[in-house]
Design a protein around this motif. Structure first.
Motif, mmCIF file in Angstrom:
data_model
loop_
_atom_site.group_PDB
_atom_site.id
_atom_site.type_symbol
_atom_site.label_atom_id
_atom_site.label_comp_id
_atom_site.label_asym_id
_atom_site.label_seq_id
_atom_site.Cartn_x
_atom_site.Cartn_y
_atom_site.Cartn_z
ATOM 1 N N ASP A 151 -11.334 -11.692 -5.532
ATOM 2 C CA ASP A 151 -9.882 -11.645 -5.392
ATOM 3 C C ASP A 151 -9.232 -11.215 -6.705
ATOM 4 O O ASP A 151 -9.911 -11.016 -7.721
ATOM 5 N N ASN A 152 -7.912 -11.073 -6.693
ATOM 6 C CA ASN A 152 -7.199 -10.573 -7.873
ATOM 7 C C ASN A 152 -7.245 -11.538 -9.051
ATOM 8 O O ASN A 152 -7.013 -11.139 -10.200
ATOM 9 N N SER B 142 -7.631 -9.922 0.750
ATOM 10 C CA SER B 142 -6.357 -9.206 0.756
ATOM 11 C C SER B 142 -5.689 -9.317 -0.609
ATOM 12 O O SER B 142 -6.072 -10.132 -1.450
ATOM 13 N N SER B 143 -4.646 -8.505 -0.815
ATOM 14 C CA SER B 143 -3.919 -8.525 -2.091
ATOM 15 C C SER B 143 -3.239 -9.868 -2.330
ATOM 16 O O SER B 143 -2.972 -10.250 -3.466
ATOM 17 N N SER B 144 -2.959 -10.607 -1.257
ATOM 18 C CA SER B 144 -2.337 -11.926 -1.392
ATOM 19 C C SER B 144 -3.357 -13.023 -1.630
ATOM 20 O O SER B 144 -2.989 -14.192 -1.807
ATOM 21 N N SER C 298 -4.063 -1.798 1.002
ATOM 22 C CA SER C 298 -2.761 -2.178 0.451
ATOM 23 C C SER C 298 -1.668 -2.113 1.507
ATOM 24 O O SER C 298 -0.545 -2.567 1.275
ATOM 25 N N ASN D 36 -1.900 -3.785 4.140
ATOM 26 C CA ASN D 36 -2.037 -5.086 4.796
ATOM 27 C C ASN D 36 -2.666 -4.981 6.175
ATOM 28 O O ASN D 36 -2.315 -5.732 7.098
ATOM 29 N N ASN E 215 -4.875 4.387 1.784
ATOM 30 C CA ASN E 215 -5.437 3.609 2.885
ATOM 31 C C ASN E 215 -6.059 4.476 3.972
ATOM 32 O O ASN E 215 -6.108 4.079 5.139
#
Length: 452
Positions: free
Chosen positions: A100-101, A145-147, A190, A192, A245
């Motif tokens: 993850d980030n 995911s980015s979140s 990105s 989602n 994407n």
């Protein structure tokens, strides 16, 4: 390193850029780390990640301990994540890895009848998450995911995806949406959306929102199979998303097409061929794909043809933006012996990183053994602007442009459009390139440029 845009007087431009492929054999694969073999013994089920900070992460089934192991390369050497080999409690086949980030690592594996185990490494220690599947699974995938939401795909019910939320796994879309999960790969864009590729009566790619619930349905990308693909003899597929994407897939073509290496992408309407079709020399397996920031597409596979002198050894190909011909990079073959579980990635310096099993895990990086140098004849006030550029690079000086060439940062020549005063770059993907100019007075100039 600083690259100037204006040169005055007699100048020698010497830049530590990759030596151009047309100029000799300076390009090569080098070992990542001090040893040619990263693992302590044999291995399988590799996963390779690169980070923006320049580190590499590698997971694999480690026969030295009969468990799953994860290692990190810090730019100098490899070390076990968590301090020792053997992250899992028992045999760990079909393993997958994601990050993850925040830099937390997730590792999943087949745990026999116990199902799909998932572990997380953060704050210096590994911890167990609840199992994502409660009974035996084979093919699996992880993505984040980015979140920061973790997604797990496993083979139960002909393919199931779950999301880890608030300490529990919850269903994402309908189960069995693909009718199978052989060689499954998963990525989160990105945009989602979750993208899943697998072999199930052909190569299929599905997508669904990261926020989808159990009553939502997965959508077949393009409404049709991405390809008719071969599905035996370790004919692994791979999936990658570009910065827009757009999904790219690598796979082994069907028997009628020679069981060769193929790459396709979805253009928003249809699945289209990327470069020449069936471009490998012979039958292949163990495919992998990676996308560079400059738009170069890389694909790898192992030759699987007993009639071929390089049977079982692997190869890596590169395709420049807008080109149709795939070119082998770094030699005809890479491995010394039989190569399996090929894994490609592109690091933060736009270098290709390649992991595979050949009597242990090998990790190599494509680099250069030479510096690129060009001597300019005397000229003054040569200006190259703007840099970065979106559409055109303009060149002003005493002489006009006689010839211009563009290269990717691994030395692959790119189709170049120019006139006497400017070079078109609008067709390039975002990233770094090398511009070589020859002027009407016979002088030459070479410079790194950035397409924004």
């Amino acid at each position: 390193m600083t690259f100037k845009t204006i040169f005055s007087g007699k100048t020698i431009i010497a830049s530590a850029l990759l030596f151009l492929a047309a100029k000799g054999n300076a390009q090569q694969w080098e070992n990542v780390g001090t040893s040619s073999t990263v693992s302590a013994a044999g291995a399988s089920w590799l996963n390779l990640l690169t980070t923006g900070s320049g580190n590499y992460y590698l997971s694999y089934y480690d026969t030295s301990v009969a468990k799953g192991s994860v290692q990190q390369f810090d730019g100098q050497s490899w070390s076990y994540v968590g301090g020792s080999p053997g992250v899992t409690a028992t045999t760990a086949l079909y393993g997958c890895m994601a990050m993850d980030n925040a830099g937390s690592i997730y590792y999943s594996n087949q745990a026999g009848a116990a199902g799909m185990e998932v572990r997380k490494f953060s704050n210096g220690a590994w911890s167990m998450l609840p199992n994502a599947a409660a009974s035996q699974i084979n093919y699996q995938a992880l993505a984040v995911s980015s979140s920061g939401d973790l997604f797990a795909h496993h083979s139960l019910s002909s393919g199931t995806v779950k999301r880890y939320k608030n300490g529990a796994w919850e269903q994402v879309g309908n189960t069995g949406f693909a009718g199978g999960s052989t060689y499954v790969k998963m990525a989160v864009g990105s945009d989602n959306f979750i993208y899943v590729a697998q072999i199930a009566s052909g190569l299929k790619v599905y997508k669904i929102s990261v926020n989808a619930g159990s009553t939502d349905s997965w959508t077949l990308v393009g409404g049709v199979n991405a390809a008719t693909a071969y599905s035996s003899d370790n004919s692994f597929i791979d999936l990658a998303l570009d910065s827009n994407n757009i999904p790219f897939v690598s796979y082994v073509s069907a028997s009628g097409d020679g069981r060769k290496l193929n790459v396709k992408k979805f253009d928003g309407t249809n699945w289209i061929q990327v470069g020449a079709a069936n471009f490998s020399d012979s039958v292949v397996n163990n495919t992998s794909i990676a996308l560079a920031g400059d738009g170069t597409v890389y694909a790898a596979a192992s030759i699987w043809d007993s009639q071929n002198a390089n049977h079982s050894k692997n190869q890596v190909y590169a395709l420049n933006p807008g080109a149709s011909a795939w070119n082998k990079i770094g030699g005809t073959v890479i491995s010394e012996g039989a190569a399996t579980f090929n894994e490609l990635a592109v690091d933060s310096n736009n270098k290709v990183v390649f992991a595979y099993v050949d009597n242990g895990v090998k990790v190599k990086r494509f680099t250069s053994s030479s510096l690129l140098s060009v001597q300019d004849a005397e000229k003054s006030d040569v200006a190259i602007y703007p840099n970065p550029a979106a559409d055109y690079i303009y060149v002003k000086g005493k002489a006009k442009i006689a010839f211009a060439e563009l290269y990717s940062t691994v030395g692959q020549k790119i189709n170049t459009v120019f006139d006497s005063e400017k070079i078109t770059v609008s067709h390039l993907n975002t990233g770094n390139y090398i511009l070589k100019l020859k002027f009407e007075d016979g002088s030459e100039h070479m410079q790194k440029i950035l397409k924004k």
